[in-house]
Design an enzyme around this catalytic site. Structure first.
Site, mmCIF file in Angstrom:
data_model
loop_
_atom_site.group_PDB
_atom_site.id
_atom_site.type_symbol
_atom_site.label_atom_id
_atom_site.label_comp_id
_atom_site.label_asym_id
_atom_site.label_seq_id
_atom_site.Cartn_x
_atom_site.Cartn_y
_atom_site.Cartn_z
ATOM 1 N N ASP A 192 -3.227 -25.636 -15.152
ATOM 2 C CA ASP A 192 -3.490 -25.300 -16.555
ATOM 3 C C ASP A 192 -2.236 -24.776 -17.253
ATOM 4 O O ASP A 192 -1.923 -25.174 -18.379
ATOM 5 C CB ASP A 192 -4.607 -24.255 -16.649
ATOM 6 C CG ASP A 192 -5.983 -24.836 -16.364
ATOM 7 O OD1 ASP A 192 -6.120 -26.073 -16.358
ATOM 8 O OD2 ASP A 192 -6.925 -24.047 -16.143
ATOM 9 N N ASP A 200 7.935 -14.905 -21.992
ATOM 10 C CA ASP A 200 7.287 -13.684 -21.488
ATOM 11 C C ASP A 200 6.058 -14.043 -20.662
ATOM 12 O O ASP A 200 4.991 -13.449 -20.815
ATOM 13 C CB ASP A 200 6.908 -12.748 -22.638
ATOM 14 C CG ASP A 200 6.588 -11.328 -22.145
ATOM 15 O OD1 ASP A 200 7.050 -10.964 -21.035
ATOM 16 O OD2 ASP A 200 5.891 -10.585 -22.860
#
Length: 434
Positions: free
Chosen positions: A154, A171
Site C-alpha cells: 500500500d 517524513d
C-alpha cells in the site's frame, strides 16, 4: 469561504501573545455552515492538532487545526494544503475534503484542513506487537507476513504515485501510516515536510530513527549554517529508506532507533538486517522471508543512488506470494464486517428450524449496535459455524466488537474479530492462521 465557531468559553486566556493553550480542545467547529462536534484529540504536534469530529448527519471526519501564526503567514497550513491538493485521488493517500477558518475562544482565527477519518496507525500496531511479545501472548515477535506485505504494498503504491508527481514525502514514519477500515488499506498522511524534488524548500526533514543518511548529513549542514546549493537537496530515495526501517520494525517487532544510531549499523547495516531475520520467524516459510529480507536491504543502501525505487520494489517476488491473515491481524485492523467465533455448535447447523432461529436471533442482537447489511453463518468449511456480520460502516462494527468481546453465549466466551469486507463479499473465507 471562512467560517468561525466558538470553543469552550471557560478556557483560560492565551498563555503568551500569539499562543493558544493547546491542552484544551475545541467543542465545536463550524464547517461550511454546519456545526461539527469534537469528540477527541487524535494527535498534537508542534504546529497543529488533529481532532475526530462528526456532524449532525452522522458523518465522521478529522480536522487538522494549525496554530495561529502571529505574522499571519500560516506557512504550515498553506504548505500542506498545496501538496494535498496536488496529489488527491490516490487510494493510499488521505483524502482532503476541504479547508476552512475557525475562530477560537479568544477570537483568534486558525486555519484548518477537513480530512478523511482513518483508524489505527502503524505506530500503534508496533506498540501492540512489542507488548504482546514481551507479555508472552505471542510466540514470536513482530507482525505476520500478511500484514507486512499489505502495509508494504500500500505505501509503495502511494510513494510510486507521489514520486511520479515529483514530490518527496520527507517524513515517512509509523505514525504517518494509518489503516482505513472502509477502504481496507493503509494510507499515507501528513505532508507538512513534503517538497518538490529538485526544489527542496524545507531545511530539516524526516524524523529521528527514520532519517536517511543523506538527510542526516543535510540537517547537520543546515544546523551549521551551510547553505545548500542548486539542486543538491535530498531525493525521493529518502522515502524508501524510511519505509525499509518501518517494514523491518513491523517484521521484527523491535524499535530500531537506537540500533540505527549505532556505529555497528553505520559499519554494516546488512549484517544487522541478516541477524534480525535469522533470529526471528523460525516457523515462517523460508522463501517469502528471504524475499522480504532482500527487499528491505534494497531500501537501506547507504548510497541513495543504489536504493530501489518504489516502482521497482513493487516488482519484488515478496508481493506475489499469497498469505492468510493471523487472527491477531483481524482483531487489530477494523472493517465493516465482524466475525464471531465460539458461538455455534454443529448440531445447530443441521437442524433447519434451529438454524433459521439462530440467524434471526443473531441479526436482532447485532442490530442493537447499528444497521446490519447482511449476516452469514456457513454450514460447511471454511468458516463452518462462524458468524459473519456486515454492518453499514466500520464505526458501527467497531462499537459492536467492543461490546461483544468477552460476552458469553450459552456459557461460551464470544470472540469477535474484524474480517476483510472485500473477501467477505467475494465469498472468500480465510482459513486464518492461529
Amino acid at each position: 469561504m471562512a467560517h468561525c465557531a466558538a470553543t469552550d468559553p471557560k478556557v483560560p486566556a492565551l498563555q503568551s501573545q500569539g499562543a493558544v493553550d493547546q491542552s484544551m480542545k475545541p467543542v465545536l467547529f463550524e464547517i461550511f455552515g454546519e456545526m461539527w462536534s469534537v469528540h477527541s484529540r487524535l494527535g498534537q504536534g508542534v504546529s497543529a492538532s488533529v481532532y475526530r469530529v462528526s456532524s449532525g448527519r452522522a458523518a465522521n471526519a478529522a480536522v487538522k487545526e494549525f496554530q495561529a501564526d502571529p505574522r499571519g503567514e500560516d506557512y504550515g497550513f498553506h504548505k500542506e494544503r498545496s501538496v494535498l491538493e496536488a496529489i488527491q485521488g490516490h487510494k493510499n493517500i488521505v483524502t482532503l475534503y476541504g479547508v476552512f477558518t475557525n475562530c477560537n475562544y479568544m477570537d483568534v482565527a486558525t486555519r484548518c484542513l477537513l480530512l478523511e477519518l482513518l483508524d489505527i496507525s502503524v505506530s500503534e500496531l508496533l506498540v501492540r506487537a512489542v507488548g504482546s511479545s514481551q507479555s508472552g501472548h505471542r510466540p514470536q515477535q513482530g507482525h505476520s507476513l500478511w500484514l507486512v506485505q499489505r502495509c508494504g504494498r500500500d505505501i509503495l503504491e502511494a510513494l510510486a504515485f507521489l514520486h511520479r508527481e515529483g514530490f518527496v514525502h520527507a517524513d515517512l514514519k509509523p505514525r504517518n501510516i494509518l489503516w482505513s477500515a472502509d477502504d481496507e488499506c493503509f494510507k499515507l498522511i501528513d505532508f507538512g515536510l513534503s517538497f518538490k524534488e529538485g526544489n527542496q524548500d524545507v531545511k530539516y526533514i524526516q524524523t529521528d530513527g527514520y532519517r536517511a543518511p543523506e538527510a542526516e548529513l543535510q540537517n547537520n549542514l543546515a544546523k551549521a549554517g551551510v547553505e545548500l546549493e542548486g539542486d543538491s537537496g535530498c531525493t525521493s530515495a529518502v522515502d524508501l529508506w524510511s519505509l525499509g526501517v518501518i517494514l523491518l520494525e513491523l517484521f521484527s517487532g523491535i524499535k530500531l532507533k537506537d540500533t540505527i544510531r549505532s556505529q555497528e549499523w553505520k559499519d554494516n547495516s546488512a549484517a544487522i538486517v541478516n541477524h534480525l531475520f535469522a533470529s526471528n520467524r523460525l516457523g515462517s516459510p523460508a522463501i517469502p522471508v528471504y524475499h522480504l529480507r532482500d527487499l528491505i536491504k534494497s531500501m537501506l543502501h547507504k548510497e541513495p543512488q543504489q536504493r530501489c525505487t518504489a516502482l521497482s520494489a513493487l516488482m519484488n517476488p515478496f508481493f506475489s506470494i499469497p498469505f492468510a491473515p493471523h487472527i491477531e491481524d483481524l482483531v487489530l485492523l477494523p472493517s465493516p464486517v465482524l466475525r464471531l467465533l465460539n458461538l455455534i455448535d454443529d448440531s445447530h447447523l443441521h437442524n433447519e428450524e434451529e438454524y433459521e432461529d439462530i440467524l434471526e436471533d443473531m441479526k436482532e442482537e447485532c442490530q442493537k449496535y447499528g444497521s446490519v447489511v447482511s449476516l452469514l453463518i456457513p454450514k460447511e468449511n471454511p468458516g463452518k459455524g462462524q458468524v459473519f456480520v456486515e454492518f453499514i460502516n466500520s464505526s458501527v462494527s467497531k462499537e459492536a466488537q467492543r461490546r461483544l468481546t468477552g460476552r458469553t453465549f450459552e456459557g461460551k466466551l464470544v470472540v469477535a474479530t474484524f474480517y476483510p469486507l472485500s473477501a467477505y463479499r467475494r465469498g472468500y473465507l480465510y482459513q486464518t492462521v492461529q
